[in-house]
Design an enzyme around this catalytic site. Structure first.
Site, PDB file in Angstrom:
ATOM      1  N   ASP A  47      -7.181  16.644   6.156  1.00 12.64           N
ATOM      2  CA  ASP A  47      -7.272  15.194   6.245  1.00 12.64           C
ATOM      3  C   ASP A  47      -6.779  14.658   7.563  1.00 12.64           C
ATOM      4  OD1 ASP A  47      -8.326  14.489   3.905  1.00 12.64           O
ATOM      5  OD2 ASP A  47      -6.489  13.697   2.998  1.00 12.64           O
ATOM      6  N   LYS A  69     -10.594  10.782   6.787  1.00  8.85           N
ATOM      7  CA  LYS A  69     -10.909   9.395   6.499  1.00  8.85           C
ATOM      8  C   LYS A  69      -9.991   8.646   7.437  1.00  8.85           C
ATOM      9  CE  LYS A  69     -10.984  10.287   1.540  1.00  8.85           C
ATOM     10  NZ  LYS A  69     -10.421   9.775   0.283  1.00  8.85           N
ATOM     11  N   MET A 184      -0.769   1.771   2.399  1.00  5.55           N
ATOM     12  CA  MET A 184      -2.049   1.190   2.833  1.00  5.55           C
ATOM     13  C   MET A 184      -2.017  -0.336   2.790  1.00  5.55           C
ATOM     14  SD  MET A 184      -4.443   3.727   0.556  1.00  5.55           S
ATOM     15  CE  MET A 184      -3.465   3.523  -0.931  1.00  5.55           C
TER      16      MET A 184
END
Ligand code: SAH
Length: 521
Positions: A47, A69, A184
């Site tokens: 990742d 991502k 986030m």
């Protein structure tokens, strides 16, 4: 056929998947188990948030696939990642799925496991240190603290702000005094703080934003529920970051330990031989530096042991042995041991050790040096012997194949009979580690340390002189002493840091002073 056999066939034909939590960034924060599993992988899917330095731990030749991502822009959809995992495992591979933090904390690891279960692929999940634990720790913020808070919640800050009804229990998060960590949540920070205020959390509640926690790039912004959103806007504070809400944030003032260290945020390249760099590297890391290892010397046994062997056979006849390096000590004693001898073979000799590290190496063999010259250069040894009468004495100087002639030459000049057999050889590696080269090319290195002339000259010869000079542009040059500095200047490098005493400790101290002065200006 028994179930047992069926399970075994399973494992060999369908591969295996390890879901590994890579931790929040500091490569040392992956578990030992995670490291072991990674070392067995044939395919690695990693990742964006998993530190790619960890990829070094995968076996050479493993297929490395970036499943990244970036900040919400999904390069691959989750279902594509799931399919890829299944496909690689069904092809019979051992697959390591390396994910930032912990796979089961906002990592969609559960979904990946569901896909594996559906495809009948065996897997194992290795927990990792999640950002809420790792980044807060490196910011000096305990998640709970006696007398301050008794609970902590990890909450997604990713929920669409326009959503009519929230799935988040804002009231529950606001009314208590528990610590709340939003993942986030930087983009939605105005809505998050607004919601907490609306539901009753006091406006003066302290808030910390931690970006790239546990890494040399870590940034922390402190504010209150009332002003943090505006502060973040003004500072253009960006993801990836967590938002920590609660009184525990105030503890950072006292408990801060990581991003206030003297070399925090500095990248330092260490050019010593791999076998010798460890201690210096550890020291620089404890001071907060990001260290790039760049061995420019490989120490090997010499091609021929004849001279050394002869000296060892005649050890009883020597009055002095002079050791000028750690390596000389290690290789001399290794050879002694090869002949079935040990320290007792030195009983008639007096021993001179140059530098405290050399003396310490001798001590591990039970030898206390009789003479440790105050000055750690060859001249220091010469000066120390000049104060004695060594006329007619036999001096043994086991040395490296590239050692200067100063010591044997000068001691012979004083009337000593000097034997200077080669105890070890210095080889120059063909290349430097890819990661270190990349750091130099990308201008991410603040300082390169040189601890001998060979480290300078070898690095220049490995990289090629022109390329070396080009890559060193703008990099601070730190040398252990004047001889090394001279070698730098001969190649056209300016030397910025040189301690008065020629030790690694002094060099580290000088680095601190140099960068503190830089910061201040
Ligand atoms: N599974 C991960 C979280 C993935 S969600 C874990 O357990 O940590 C991605 C979010 O994690 C980012 O938006 C950020 O909020 C947080 N995050 C991950 N690594 C971080 C780091 N080093 N510092 C601060 N926040 C981080």
């Amino acid at each position: 056929m028994t179930t047992h056999t069926r399970t075994q066939t399973h494992a060999t034909t369908r591969g295996f998947v390890y879901l590994i939590g890579a931790g929040p960034g500091d490569p040392g924060l992956m578990t030992v188990k995670g490291r072991d599993c990674l070392a067995r992988a044939q395919v690695v899917l990693y990742d964006y948030l998993a530190n790619d330095e960890l990829l070094r731990l995968a076996p050479k030749g493993a297929e490395l696939i970036y499943a990244g991502k970036v900040g919400g822009e999904h390069n691959r959809e989750q279902h594509q990642i799931n399919e890829l995992l299944v496909e690689k495992a069904l092809a019979g591979n051992v697959v390591a799925r390396l994910k930032g933090g912990d796979s089961f904390v906002f990592g969609r690891g559960g979904e990946e496991c569901e896909a594996l279960v559906a495809a009948g692929i065996p897997f194992e999940v290795v927990p990792g240190i999640t950002a809420g634990v790792g980044a807060t720790c490196y910011a000096g913020i305990p998640l709970t603290h006696r007398g301050i808070t008794t609970s902590v919640a990890f909450v997604t800050g990713h929920e669409s702000p326009g959503k009519a009804s929230s799935e988040i229990d804002w009231e529950g998060l606001s009314l208590g005094s528990g610590t709340v960590v939003f993942y986030m949540g930087i983009r939605n920070l105005p809505q998050i703080t607004q919601n907490l205020l609306l539901h009753g959390r006091p406006p003066q509640t302290p808030v910390a934003l931690i970006r790239w926690g546990t890494r040399p790039e870590q940034e922390v912004l402190i504010g209150t529920l009332a002003d943090i959103a505006e502060k973040a806007r003004q500072a253009s504070f960006r993801a990836p970051a967590i938002t920590v809400v609660g009184e525990v944030v105030n503890l950072r003032e006292t408990l801060r330990w990581f991003d206030n260290r003297p070399l925090f945020g500095r990248s330092v390249m260490v050019t010593r031989g791999a076998d010798q760099a460890g201690e210096f590297t550890g020291q620089l890391e404890r001071l907060g530096a990001r260290v790039y290892g760049c061995p420019t010397i490989r120490i090997t046994p010499p091609d021929c042991h004849d001279d050394l062997d002869r000296a060892i056979m005649e050890l009883g006849g020597f009055h002095w042995i002079v050791f000028t390096s750690y390596n000389a000590v290690q290789y001399f004693f290794a050879r002694l041991s090869h002949h079935g001898l040990d320290t007792r073979a030195l009983r008639n000799c007096r021993v001179c050790a140059v530098g405290p590290k050399t003396a310490a190496a001798l001590a591990t063999f039970g030898v206390r040096a009789d003479l440790v010259p105050a000055d750690y250069k060859a001249q220091g040894v010469v000066a120390a012997f000049a104060e004695m009468d060594i006329t007619g004495q036999r001096v043994l100087f086991p040395r490296g194949d590239r050692a200067a002639e100063t010591i044997p030459g000068e001691l012979a000049g004083m009337g000593a009979q000097v034997a200077a057999p080669i105890a070890y050889a210095n080889e120059t590696p063909e290349e430097i580690p890819a990661e270190s080269l990349r750091a130099l090319e990308e201008r991410r290195v603040d300082c390169v340390t040189f601890t001998s002339s060979s480290t300078v000259n070898n690095l220049a010869s490995i990289l090629g002189e022109n390329r070396f000079l080009h890559l060193m542009e703008g990099v601070q040059v730190a040398c252990i002493g004047p001889v090394t500095s001279k070698s730098c200047r001969e190649l056209g490098l300016e030397v910025h840091i040189e301690p008065a005493q020629y030790t690694l400790d002094a060099l580290a101290a000088e680095l601190i002073g140099h960068f503190a002065a830089k910061r201040a200006s």
